[in-house]
Design a protein around this motif. Structure first.
Motif, PDB file in Angstrom:
ATOM      1  N   LEU A  45       0.855  -1.172   0.000  1.00  0.00           N
ATOM      2  CA  LEU A  45       0.000   0.000   0.000  1.00  0.00           C
ATOM      3  C   LEU A  45       0.902   1.237   0.000  1.00  0.00           C
ATOM      4  N   LEU A  46       0.543   2.250  -0.729  1.00  0.00           N
ATOM      5  CA  LEU A  46       1.355   3.465  -0.853  1.00  0.00           C
ATOM      6  C   LEU A  46       1.248   4.378   0.367  1.00  0.00           C
ATOM      7  N   VAL A  47       0.149   4.313   1.095  1.00  0.00           N
ATOM      8  CA  VAL A  47      -0.133   5.258   2.170  1.00  0.00           C
ATOM      9  C   VAL A  47       0.266   4.663   3.522  1.00  0.00           C
ATOM     10  N   CYS A  48       1.033   5.413   4.293  1.00  0.00           N
ATOM     11  CA  CYS A  48       1.450   5.006   5.630  1.00  0.00           C
ATOM     12  C   CYS A  48       0.222   4.762   6.510  1.00  0.00           C
ATOM     13  N   THR A  49       0.283   3.741   7.363  1.00  0.00           N
ATOM     14  CA  THR A  49      -0.841   3.423   8.240  1.00  0.00           C
ATOM     15  C   THR A  49      -0.899   4.320   9.487  1.00  0.00           C
ATOM     16  N   HIS A  50       0.138   5.098   9.733  1.00  0.00           N
ATOM     17  CA  HIS A  50       0.178   5.964  10.915  1.00  0.00           C
ATOM     18  C   HIS A  50      -0.533   7.287  10.666  1.00  0.00           C
ATOM     19  N   ALA A  51      -0.180   7.942   9.586  1.00  0.00           N
ATOM     20  CA  ALA A  51      -0.799   9.205   9.207  1.00  0.00           C
ATOM     21  C   ALA A  51      -0.672   9.308   7.694  1.00  0.00           C
ATOM     22  N   TYR A  52      -1.561  10.035   7.075  1.00  0.00           N
ATOM     23  CA  TYR A  52      -1.557  10.068   5.618  1.00  0.00           C
ATOM     24  C   TYR A  52      -0.249  10.670   5.101  1.00  0.00           C
ATOM     25  N   ALA A  53       0.579   9.806   4.561  1.00  0.00           N
ATOM     26  CA  ALA A  53       1.825  10.209   3.914  1.00  0.00           C
ATOM     27  C   ALA A  53       2.131   9.158   2.865  1.00  0.00           C
ATOM     28  N   LEU A  54       2.724   9.577   1.769  1.00  0.00           N
ATOM     29  CA  LEU A  54       3.021   8.664   0.675  1.00  0.00           C
ATOM     30  C   LEU A  54       4.400   8.045   0.860  1.00  0.00           C
ATOM     31  N   GLY A  71       8.388   8.958  10.393  1.00  0.00           N
ATOM     32  CA  GLY A  71       9.414   7.944  10.553  1.00  0.00           C
ATOM     33  C   GLY A  71       8.921   6.530  10.812  1.00  0.00           C
ATOM     34  N   ALA A  72       7.654   6.242  10.499  1.00  0.00           N
ATOM     35  CA  ALA A  72       7.180   4.861  10.637  1.00  0.00           C
ATOM     36  C   ALA A  72       8.037   3.962   9.751  1.00  0.00           C
ATOM     37  N   ARG A  82       7.391  -1.971  11.843  1.00  0.00           N
ATOM     38  CA  ARG A  82       8.497  -2.131  12.788  1.00  0.00           C
ATOM     39  C   ARG A  82       8.583  -0.981  13.781  1.00  0.00           C
ATOM     40  N   ALA A  83       7.991   0.172  13.476  1.00  0.00           N
ATOM     41  CA  ALA A  83       8.022   1.306  14.406  1.00  0.00           C
ATOM     42  C   ALA A  83       6.998   2.352  13.989  1.00  0.00           C
ATOM     43  N   VAL A  84       6.388   2.997  14.954  1.00  0.00           N
ATOM     44  CA  VAL A  84       5.498   4.147  14.837  1.00  0.00           C
ATOM     45  C   VAL A  84       4.148   3.846  14.188  1.00  0.00           C
ATOM     46  N   GLY A  85       4.105   3.106  13.104  1.00  0.00           N
ATOM     47  CA  GLY A  85       2.848   2.852  12.398  1.00  0.00           C
ATOM     48  C   GLY A  85       1.821   2.174  13.288  1.00  0.00           C
ATOM     49  N   THR A  86       0.564   2.296  12.934  1.00  0.00           N
ATOM     50  CA  THR A  86      -0.513   1.721  13.732  1.00  0.00           C
ATOM     51  C   THR A  86      -0.864   0.301  13.309  1.00  0.00           C
TER      52      THR A  86
END
Length: 108
Positions: A45-54, A71-72, A82-86
């Motif tokens: 998926l192109l979009v980070c699961t933590h906050a909308y970022a490509l 920095g997810a 591995r870090a930060v993402g939800t």
């Protein structure tokens, strides 16, 4: 969801994906990031699961992509956070055809 079918969709030419540079594409309305690692081409998926970022604007170190916003960190091959993402990233099967087309399997 019922009614969805999986389909192989052309993403780009293999030569359009450079090692160390994530590439963003939209396939059937799904934002997908493509990566070239030493053992092949991968898609998440192109979009980070933590906050909308490509993630196409992110950074690759080894087999990890780092989100440019907070920095997810995600494993490219598995989508594992591995870090930060939800949560983990969705991953998509990829094949490179003899004519150099990169095909990604998505649900339509």
């Amino acid at each position: 969801m019922s009614g969805e079918t999986k389909q192989w969709v052309r993403a780009c030419a293999a030569s359009d994906i450079r090692t160390g540079e994530p590439k963003g594409v939209t396939l059937g309305g799904i934002p997908v990031a493509l990566y070239r690692l030493e053992d092949g081409v991968y898609a998440t998926l192109l979009v980070c699961t933590h906050a909308y970022a490509l993630l196409s604007e992110g950074y690759i170190e080894g087999d990890i992509v780092e989100c440019p916003l907070h920095g997810a960190l995600f494993e490219i091959r598995s989508g594992k956070c591995r870090a930060v993402g939800t949560s983990d990233l969705a991953i998509y099967p990829v094949r490179v055809e003899a004519n150099n087309d990169v095909m990604v399997e998505i649900s339509l």
